[in-house]
Motif scaffolding. Structure first.
Motif, short mmCIF file in Angstrom:
data_model
loop_
_atom_site.label_atom_id
_atom_site.label_comp_id
_atom_site.label_asym_id
_atom_site.label_seq_id
_atom_site.Cartn_x
_atom_site.Cartn_y
_atom_site.Cartn_z
N SER A 110 45.56 84.26 84.89
CA SER A 110 45.54 83.18 83.91
C SER A 110 45.51 81.84 84.63
CB SER A 110 46.76 83.23 82.99
OG SER A 110 46.66 84.33 82.11
N LEU A 111 44.81 80.90 84.03
CA LEU A 111 44.72 79.54 84.57
C LEU A 111 45.18 78.59 83.48
CD1 LEU A 111 43.61 77.77 86.97
CD2 LEU A 111 41.50 77.63 85.66
N LEU A 112 46.22 77.81 83.75
CA LEU A 112 46.79 76.89 82.76
C LEU A 112 46.33 75.49 83.09
CD1 LEU A 112 48.67 76.54 80.31
CD2 LEU A 112 50.52 76.09 81.95
N LEU A 113 45.71 74.81 82.12
CA LEU A 113 45.23 73.44 82.27
C LEU A 113 45.98 72.58 81.26
CD1 LEU A 113 41.42 74.24 82.58
CD2 LEU A 113 43.02 73.72 84.42
N PRO A 114 47.04 71.87 81.70
CA PRO A 114 47.89 71.12 80.76
C PRO A 114 47.39 69.72 80.43
CG PRO A 114 48.84 71.06 82.94
CD PRO A 114 47.60 71.90 83.06
N GLY A 115 46.46 69.17 81.19
CA GLY A 115 45.91 67.86 80.86
C GLY A 115 46.66 66.70 81.45
N THR A 116 47.95 66.80 81.68
CA THR A 116 48.73 65.65 82.17
C THR A 116 48.98 65.70 83.66
OG1 THR A 116 50.78 66.83 81.66
CG2 THR A 116 49.89 65.34 79.98
N SER A 117 48.66 66.80 84.34
CA SER A 117 48.87 66.88 85.79
C SER A 117 47.55 66.70 86.49
CB SER A 117 49.48 68.23 86.17
OG SER A 117 48.62 69.29 85.80
N ALA A 118 47.49 65.76 87.43
CA ALA A 118 46.24 65.44 88.12
C ALA A 118 45.93 66.51 89.15
CB ALA A 118 46.35 64.09 88.81
N VAL A 119 44.65 66.77 89.30
CA VAL A 119 44.17 67.70 90.30
C VAL A 119 43.57 66.90 91.44
CG1 VAL A 119 42.59 69.60 90.76
CG2 VAL A 119 43.67 69.41 88.54
N THR A 120 44.08 67.09 92.66
CA THR A 120 43.54 66.37 93.81
C THR A 120 43.04 67.37 94.82
OG1 THR A 120 45.74 66.28 94.75
CG2 THR A 120 45.00 64.34 93.54
N PRO A 126 47.75 70.79 71.11
CA PRO A 126 48.92 70.53 70.25
C PRO A 126 48.86 71.36 68.97
CG PRO A 126 47.29 68.82 69.97
CD PRO A 126 46.75 69.73 71.01
N ALA A 127 50.02 71.56 68.40
CA ALA A 127 50.11 72.30 67.14
C ALA A 127 49.78 71.36 65.98
CB ALA A 127 51.51 72.88 66.96
N VAL A 128 49.34 71.94 64.90
CA VAL A 128 49.00 71.16 63.71
C VAL A 128 50.24 70.45 63.18
CG1 VAL A 128 48.09 71.27 61.36
CG2 VAL A 128 47.14 72.76 63.15
N GLY A 129 50.11 69.15 62.93
CA GLY A 129 51.21 68.39 62.36
C GLY A 129 52.13 67.74 63.37
N GLU A 130 51.99 68.03 64.65
CA GLU A 130 52.84 67.41 65.66
C GLU A 130 52.50 65.93 65.82
OE1 GLU A 130 54.37 70.46 69.04
OE2 GLU A 130 52.22 70.00 69.09
N GLN A 131 53.53 65.10 65.93
CA GLN A 131 53.36 63.67 66.14
C GLN A 131 53.79 63.35 67.57
OE1 GLN A 131 51.93 61.67 63.90
NE2 GLN A 131 51.73 63.42 62.50
N LEU A 132 52.81 63.27 68.48
CA LEU A 132 53.09 63.08 69.89
C LEU A 132 52.29 61.91 70.43
CD1 LEU A 132 52.86 66.84 70.98
CD2 LEU A 132 54.96 65.54 70.56
N ASP A 133 52.72 61.38 71.58
CA ASP A 133 51.94 60.33 72.20
C ASP A 133 50.71 60.94 72.87
OD1 ASP A 133 52.90 61.60 74.46
OD2 ASP A 133 54.25 59.98 75.05
N ALA A 134 49.92 60.08 73.55
CA ALA A 134 48.63 60.54 74.11
C ALA A 134 48.83 61.66 75.11
CB ALA A 134 47.90 59.36 74.76
N ASN A 135 49.76 61.50 76.06
CA ASN A 135 49.97 62.53 77.06
C ASN A 135 50.63 63.76 76.46
OD1 ASN A 135 48.94 61.48 79.56
ND2 ASN A 135 50.59 59.97 79.52
N GLY A 136 51.63 63.54 75.61
CA GLY A 136 52.32 64.68 75.01
C GLY A 136 51.41 65.47 74.09
N SER A 196 41.09 66.44 77.35
CA SER A 196 42.48 66.68 76.97
C SER A 196 43.09 65.50 76.21
CB SER A 196 43.30 66.97 78.23
OG SER A 196 43.26 65.87 79.12
N HIS A 197 42.86 64.26 76.67
CA HIS A 197 43.37 63.09 75.97
C HIS A 197 42.55 61.88 76.38
CE1 HIS A 197 45.59 63.23 79.76
NE2 HIS A 197 45.88 61.95 79.63
N GLY A 198 42.87 60.73 75.80
CA GLY A 198 41.98 59.59 75.91
C GLY A 198 42.19 58.69 77.11
N ASP A 199 43.15 58.98 77.98
CA ASP A 199 43.31 58.13 79.16
C ASP A 199 42.02 58.12 79.97
OD1 ASP A 199 45.84 57.69 78.34
OD2 ASP A 199 46.84 58.81 79.94
N ALA A 200 41.72 56.96 80.57
CA ALA A 200 40.43 56.79 81.25
C ALA A 200 40.23 57.77 82.39
CB ALA A 200 40.31 55.35 81.77
#
Length: 658
Positions: free
Chosen positions: A615-625, A592-602, A536-540
């Motif tokens: 449906s299963l939504l995987l947003p990338g910014t919410s941790a699964v524990t 993300p949509a094409v052309g959006e300028q967002l930070d790593a999480n956004g 989803s993004h580059g955070d470790a």
């Protein structure tokens, strides 16, 4: 019949009562919920040999057990044994009395099918809380070392002498581990190398080493007893050999800090030697059962660990073999026993560790005698001489390290040049392991040649790779939110396809979560490839395992967030990208949509998985524990596994496929 049933129930009460009492004690010493991560003042004694490691950009870290006498505030006082981290240059000495300000939490660890259960290990070893010493509050030494921790101070002194003689070298780390069970210098690459050669048991003081020391004691005691008998001394000197073996084994166990593995071996050895002292057969099934019962009385949770079953299983195999090969010559007995134990480790190792070394037989044939009759005796001799002259001890430690200095570079190069020749990952199931155990039992029995030819066929289901995914039903779709701590790793798979969303995290210098959690789980489910890997993004905590997965498994398609470095292999996530496996299983990238300028999480890659009506939504910014598994079949999604804790995220909601 009623009387028989009543007697049977009566026999089960002591064991059940002991287990309940032990569990109640563990619960009573648990840290209260409201005390987690609060600044607490603890006073007590350092109760173990601190394990020293160097963290990148963080300096030296010492990890040790702390026996707490008091905790303030008082309502947070139940924990007795704490596992603490201390960052600082002060050298902590076992037995010293300190006052620390700490942040504590309950002993929580990752729990996933197919991988190491850290939470069970905490329970087995009696850890009531874990935490770290706060650097903002000064630590205070209240008293010097006490006498009751003398063996830990001796271990620390010997470890320092070995480090001074050999430096921070791999062979020095191995000698410190073999002499005083100090594993501070055993990094992950060294563990992996020994695992590939099937000799990782040589890196810890285990039943093998305690048994070898006891065997040396038996031999030396027998020689001394016979020499004294020639002078006309009492014939009762026959008891001298087992007593000397017991003394040497007890001393070696103390050098290892009475760890769970060495204590298990010591109890087993004590039962065998005490039977010999009483004039009864030492190597017998009754003594083995007595040792198991004694260990479980002391620690009912010992049976949760792989070491319990490997240790007692190995001795049981030796006893079984001795029933059928009592008259073999020395050379034939040694070769036959070695071959038989290598075969025994195949089903046991595959079940507990998910693989086996292809060169274990040859490596153990060379290194077990070398370690048992050269390295370990020399290290113990050096440890004895260190009290008289440290320079003599340093010379002997260098001599003990000499074979390791010759062998380790060649082993590393061989592992680099021929990695696929060393280790095979296996995917055992209950039936395949049972068939392998049948082979293990029958191969020792004198059977006809025709039957012996058929025995290897029973091993094929365990050894041959399978391309079948283990699913609940032919049309089932599994959704597994793996327990990776901070971060995410969600696996979606059916009978043919696999999708992985995020790879979990990892600490620098340590194996990442992909190696310790994701790959073992996939191996246990028969998943040998990944159709689509989404990072989803580059955070470790979401991407640290990317390189490990790409190096271990074939990945057909890689989708990444905008800040993930994947080279030419990956393609960026773009809203509107969609694909499907079969009619009821569809995937769509929502952002993300094409052309959006967002930070790593956004700018995280947001994925929607449609499974039938759900449906299963995987947003990338919410941790699964937690570790939770669902499978979908027909019109339902069923939760089939929730390990230790309920899920905190990734719910499946009814929703139309559109």
């Amino acid at each position: 019949m009623p009387a028989s049933g009543t007697a049977h129930r009566g026999r089960t009460r002591p064991g059940a009562g002991l287990a309940v009492c032990h569990g109640q004690q563990l619960l009573e010493r648990r840290l209260p919920d409201h005390c987690e991560r609060l600044p607490l003042q603890v006073t007590g004694t350092i109760h173990s040999l601190p394990r020293v490691s160097t963290m990148p950009e963080q300096g030296q870290l010492q990890r040790f057990e702390f026996r707490a006498d008091s905790i303030s505030p008082v309502d947070c006082a139940p924990p007795r044994t704490l596992l603490l981290n201390y960052r600082g240059e002060v050298r902590l000495v076992p037995g010293e009395r300190w006052r620390f300000e700490v942040l504590l939490r309950r002993p929580w660890g990752l729990v996933n099918p197919g991988s190491f259960n850290m939470q069970a290990w905490y329970a087995q070893t009696g850890i009531d809380a874990v935490g770290s010493v706060r650097s903002t509050a000064p630590a205070r030494r209240l008293a010097s070392a006490e006498g009751r921790a003398w063996h830990h101070r001796l271990r620390q002194s010997l470890s320092g002498q070995i480090r001074a003689a050999l430096g921070d070298t791999p062979e020095g780390a191995v000698l410190r581990a073999l002499t005083v069970a100090d594993r501070s210098g055993l990094d992950h690459p060294l563990w992996t190398l020994f695992q590939q050669f099937g000799i990782s048991h040589l890196l810890v003081i285990s039943g093998l080493h305690v048994g070898l020391v006891a065997a040396c004691g038996l031999g030396l005691g027998t020689l001394l007893a016979r020499s004294l008998a020639l002078t006309g001394c009492n014939r009762s000197l026959v008891l001298f050999a087992p007593l000397l073996a017991m003394v040497l084994a007890s001393g070696y166990t103390a050098l290892a800090g009475f760890s769970l593995a060495t204590s298990r071996a010591w109890i087993m050895l004590s039962c065998f030697l005490l039977a010999t002292l009483c004039g009864r057969p030492g190597l017998s099934w009754n003594n083995l059962l007595l040792a198991a019962a004694g260990l479980l009385c002391l620690n009912p949770l010992a049976a949760l660990g792989a070491g319990f079953w490997l240790s007692f299983g190995s001795v049981a195999c030796l006893l079984w073999l001795s029933l059928w090969w009592p008259r073999a010559g020395r050379a034939g007995r040694w070769l036959g026993t070695h071959a038989y134990m290598c075969l025994a480790m195949l089903p046991l190792g595959s079940w507990w560790f998910g693989g086996a070394s292809q060169v274990a037989a040859l490596a153990n044939a060379v290194l077990v005698p070398l370690t048992g009759f050269f390295v370990v005796p020399l290290t113990l001799l050096a440890a004895t001489l260190s009290a008289l002259n440290e320079s003599w001890a340093a010379g002997i430690w260098r001599l003990a390290a000499w074979p390791l200095q010759l062998l380790l570079p060649g082993a590393r190069q061989f592992a680099v040049d021929y990695p696929h020749w060393l280790y095979s990952e296996l995917m055992p199931t209950g039936p395949t392991v049972f068939l392998a155990l049948v082979v293990l039992a029958l191969v020792a029995v004198p059977l006809g040649a025709r039957i012996r030819v058929l025995l290897p066929l029973l091993l094929l289901p365990l050894l041959l790779p399978t391309t079948l995914h283990r699913v609940a039903a032919p049309g089932a779709v599994h959704v597994v939110a793996l327990d990776v701590g901070q971060g995410t790793a969600v696996l979606v798979y059916d009978a043919r396809n696999v999708l992985l969303y995020d790879t979990g995290g990892g600490m620098p210098g340590s194996p990442d979560v992909a190696t310790t959690v994701i790959l073992p789980f996939m191996r246990s489910r028969g998943l040998r490839h990944i159709d689509t890997l989404v990072v989803s993004h580059g955070d470790a905590d979401h991407s640290a395992g990317l390189d490990s997965l790409l190096g271990k498994l074939p990945v057909e398609r890689l989708l990444t967030g905008p800040d993930v470095e994947a080279g030419s292999r990956g393609e960026s996530c773009r809203a509107g990208t969609a694909w499907q496996w079969r009619a009821p299983v569809q995937f769509q990238v929502l952002a993300p949509a094409v052309g959006e300028q967002l930070d790593a999480n956004g700018g995280s890659c947001v994925l929607r998985a449609g499974i039938g009506r759900f449906s299963l939504l995987l947003p990338g910014t919410s941790a699964v524990t937690g570790s939770v598994s669902w499978y979908a079949t027909g019109r339902r999604i069923c939760a089939v596994r929730s390990l230790w804790r309920p899920t905190m995220a990734v719910p499946a909601h009814p929703h139309g496929p559109g």
